[in-house]
Design a protein around this motif. Structure first.
Motif, PDB file in Angstrom:
ATOM      1  N   MET A   1      12.093  -0.192  -5.070  1.00 47.76           N
ATOM      2  CA  MET A   1      11.230  -0.778  -4.045  1.00 47.76           C
ATOM      3  C   MET A   1      10.920  -2.229  -4.411  1.00 47.76           C
ATOM      4  N   ASP A   2      11.074  -3.132  -3.424  1.00 47.58           N
ATOM      5  CA  ASP A   2      10.843  -4.543  -3.653  1.00 47.58           C
ATOM      6  C   ASP A   2       9.361  -4.804  -3.839  1.00 47.58           C
ATOM      7  N   LYS A   3       8.992  -5.488  -4.935  1.00 49.66           N
ATOM      8  CA  LYS A   3       7.589  -5.761  -5.237  1.00 49.66           C
ATOM      9  C   LYS A   3       7.222  -7.221  -5.004  1.00 49.66           C
ATOM     10  N   ASN A   4       8.107  -8.007  -4.404  1.00 50.82           N
ATOM     11  CA  ASN A   4       7.844  -9.413  -4.169  1.00 50.82           C
ATOM     12  C   ASN A   4       6.934  -9.575  -2.952  1.00 50.82           C
ATOM     13  N   TYR A   5       5.659  -9.763  -3.205  1.00 52.89           N
ATOM     14  CA  TYR A   5       4.655  -9.798  -2.142  1.00 52.89           C
ATOM     15  C   TYR A   5       4.845 -10.995  -1.221  1.00 52.89           C
ATOM     16  N   PHE A   6       5.319 -12.108  -1.765  1.00 55.57           N
ATOM     17  CA  PHE A   6       5.423 -13.344  -1.009  1.00 55.57           C
ATOM     18  C   PHE A   6       6.843 -13.638  -0.533  1.00 55.57           C
ATOM     19  N   LYS A   7       7.692 -12.621  -0.417  1.00 48.82           N
ATOM     20  CA  LYS A   7       9.097 -12.859  -0.091  1.00 48.82           C
ATOM     21  C   LYS A   7       9.313 -13.429   1.307  1.00 48.82           C
ATOM     22  N   TYR A   8       8.397 -13.215   2.244  1.00 49.38           N
ATOM     23  CA  TYR A   8       8.557 -13.734   3.599  1.00 49.38           C
ATOM     24  C   TYR A   8       7.760 -15.019   3.835  1.00 49.38           C
ATOM     25  N   TYR A   9       7.061 -15.487   2.803  1.00 52.13           N
ATOM     26  CA  TYR A   9       6.343 -16.747   2.906  1.00 52.13           C
ATOM     27  C   TYR A   9       7.280 -17.921   2.612  1.00 52.13           C
ATOM     28  N   GLN A  10       7.023 -19.044   3.245  1.00 54.44           N
ATOM     29  CA  GLN A  10       7.774 -20.249   2.946  1.00 54.44           C
ATOM     30  C   GLN A  10       7.239 -20.845   1.645  1.00 54.44           C
ATOM     31  N   PRO A  11       8.101 -20.980   0.614  1.00 53.04           N
ATOM     32  CA  PRO A  11       7.620 -21.505  -0.681  1.00 53.04           C
ATOM     33  C   PRO A  11       6.983 -22.878  -0.554  1.00 53.04           C
ATOM     34  N   GLY A  12       7.523 -23.699   0.328  1.00 51.82           N
ATOM     35  CA  GLY A  12       6.975 -25.043   0.488  1.00 51.82           C
ATOM     36  C   GLY A  12       5.670 -25.098   1.239  1.00 51.82           C
ATOM     37  N   ALA A  13       5.223 -23.971   1.776  1.00 49.58           N
ATOM     38  CA  ALA A  13       3.978 -23.943   2.546  1.00 49.58           C
ATOM     39  C   ALA A  13       2.873 -23.178   1.837  1.00 49.58           C
ATOM     40  N   ILE A  14       3.208 -22.048   1.202  1.00 50.97           N
ATOM     41  CA  ILE A  14       2.173 -21.188   0.646  1.00 50.97           C
ATOM     42  C   ILE A  14       1.457 -21.826  -0.539  1.00 50.97           C
ATOM     43  N   ILE A  15       2.194 -22.551  -1.395  1.00 50.45           N
ATOM     44  CA  ILE A  15       1.553 -23.158  -2.578  1.00 50.45           C
ATOM     45  C   ILE A  15       0.578 -24.259  -2.169  1.00 50.45           C
ATOM     46  N   PRO A  16       0.981 -25.245  -1.315  1.00 51.87           N
ATOM     47  CA  PRO A  16      -0.012 -26.235  -0.866  1.00 51.87           C
ATOM     48  C   PRO A  16      -1.185 -25.594  -0.120  1.00 51.87           C
ATOM     49  N   PHE A  17      -0.901 -24.552   0.653  1.00 53.22           N
ATOM     50  CA  PHE A  17      -1.968 -23.867   1.388  1.00 53.22           C
ATOM     51  C   PHE A  17      -2.996 -23.291   0.427  1.00 53.22           C
ATOM     52  N   LEU A  18      -2.542 -22.612  -0.619  1.00 47.23           N
ATOM     53  CA  LEU A  18      -3.466 -22.021  -1.584  1.00 47.23           C
ATOM     54  C   LEU A  18      -4.241 -23.088  -2.340  1.00 47.23           C
ATOM     55  N   LEU A  19      -3.580 -24.217  -2.661  1.00 50.06           N
ATOM     56  CA  LEU A  19      -4.266 -25.298  -3.362  1.00 50.06           C
ATOM     57  C   LEU A  19      -5.367 -25.893  -2.487  1.00 50.06           C
ATOM     58  N   ILE A  20      -5.064 -26.102  -1.201  1.00 50.69           N
ATOM     59  CA  ILE A  20      -6.064 -26.670  -0.289  1.00 50.69           C
ATOM     60  C   ILE A  20      -7.236 -25.706  -0.098  1.00 50.69           C
ATOM     61  N   ILE A  21      -6.900 -24.419   0.149  1.00 49.54           N
ATOM     62  CA  ILE A  21      -7.955 -23.425   0.337  1.00 49.54           C
ATOM     63  C   ILE A  21      -8.793 -23.282  -0.922  1.00 49.54           C
ATOM     64  N   GLY A  22      -8.125 -23.264  -2.085  1.00 50.55           N
ATOM     65  CA  GLY A  22      -8.857 -23.152  -3.350  1.00 50.55           C
ATOM     66  C   GLY A  22      -9.808 -24.320  -3.565  1.00 50.55           C
ATOM     67  N   THR A  23      -9.340 -25.530  -3.212  1.00 48.00           N
ATOM     68  CA  THR A  23     -10.193 -26.717  -3.359  1.00 48.00           C
ATOM     69  C   THR A  23     -11.398 -26.646  -2.425  1.00 48.00           C
ATOM     70  N   LEU A  24     -11.158 -26.271  -1.172  1.00 48.87           N
ATOM     71  CA  LEU A  24     -12.251 -26.173  -0.208  1.00 48.87           C
ATOM     72  C   LEU A  24     -13.281 -25.120  -0.613  1.00 48.87           C
ATOM     73  N   LEU A  25     -12.774 -23.984  -1.073  1.00 51.65           N
ATOM     74  CA  LEU A  25     -13.699 -22.924  -1.468  1.00 51.65           C
ATOM     75  C   LEU A  25     -14.463 -23.289  -2.741  1.00 51.65           C
ATOM     76  N   SER A  26     -13.816 -24.014  -3.642  1.00 49.63           N
ATOM     77  CA  SER A  26     -14.506 -24.471  -4.850  1.00 49.63           C
ATOM     78  C   SER A  26     -15.635 -25.425  -4.490  1.00 49.63           C
ATOM     79  N   TYR A  27     -15.352 -26.319  -3.518  1.00 49.99           N
ATOM     80  CA  TYR A  27     -16.393 -27.234  -3.049  1.00 49.99           C
ATOM     81  C   TYR A  27     -17.532 -26.448  -2.401  1.00 49.99           C
ATOM     82  N   LEU A  28     -17.158 -25.457  -1.595  1.00 51.05           N
ATOM     83  CA  LEU A  28     -18.171 -24.625  -0.944  1.00 51.05           C
ATOM     84  C   LEU A  28     -19.038 -23.938  -1.980  1.00 51.05           C
ATOM     85  N   THR A  29     -18.389 -23.384  -3.001  1.00 52.50           N
ATOM     86  CA  THR A  29     -19.116 -22.657  -4.042  1.00 52.50           C
ATOM     87  C   THR A  29     -20.022 -23.582  -4.839  1.00 52.50           C
TER      88      THR A  29
END
Length: 216
Positions: A1-29
């Protein structure tokens, strides 16, 4: 069974997205939550951590929001989900005699941001339903022109003592084509079913609804 959770995500999109969300949430916190907690007189520690909030967001995207903008642009895969109806054209060799026929075929594709599952069954000529074929593995690629998708999957059918055939495995090769709101599947399959191996093609399989309720 394939365990790659992010296999259908675009690599060039998911990493910047997580960095931006992480930064915003850190500021919020760090800045906004203390102001909120002071104004409503509750503890700062009653708010979830940044990690928990990111995890909750990813879960919601994967479960429900993956098909809607702006989140759908995180994925390279299209929305394949739904109920498709058409024909299964089968053939097999019975002691040197080629036998063939057509049966009504239903394919149900269930999809999230991280997984795709296909369940298939046919309606016999007497109106009864076959045992379902459920995929055990899945490989998806874009066609060479980047316009459509090829799905290659292995499936298991538990067989039916009433209909006289045993448990067997099979392989399906399906092409997904989307033109506007029209979704169509085409392709072929083969099995290791005994005593006669079967093969055939999927014909005129068209998307009919988002109703993924099984009849089995």
């Amino acid at each position: 069974m394939d365990k790659n959770y992010f296999k259908y995500y675009q690599p060039g999109a998911i990493i910047p997205f997580l960095l931006i969300i992480g930064t915003l949430l850190s500021y919020l916190t760090a800045y906004l939550i203390p102001l909120i907690t002071d104004s409503i007189n509750i503890s700062y520690y009653q708010f979830p951590s940044t990690t928990i909030m990111i995890g909750g967001l990813i879960y919601c995207i994967d479960k429900w929001w993956w098909k809607y903008p702006p989140f759908r642009w995180l994925f390279w895969i299209d929305d394949l989900s739904g109920r498709y109806e058409g024909l299964l054209c089968y053939q097999y060799q019975d002691n040197g005699t080629l036998k063939s026929g057509e049966l009504e075929l239903i394919k149900i594709i269930s999809q999230t941001g991280s997984s795709i599952h296909i369940s298939s069954f046919v309606k016999q000529q007497n109106g009864t339903l076959s045992s379902p074929s459920i995929n055990k593995s899945m490989y998806i690629e874009k066609t060479q022109d980047d316009q459509h998708f090829n799905l290659i999957y292995n499936y298991l059918n538990q067989g039916s003592t009433q209909q006289g055939f045993p448990l067997h495995f099979g392989t399906g090769i399906v092409k997904f084509i989307k033109e506007g709101n029209t979704k169509v599947l085409s392709g072929h399959y083969f099995t290791d079913r005994t005593p006669f191996q079967t093969r055939g093609e999927f014909k005129n399989l068209k998307w009919v609804s988002n109703n993924k309720t099984h009849e089995f």
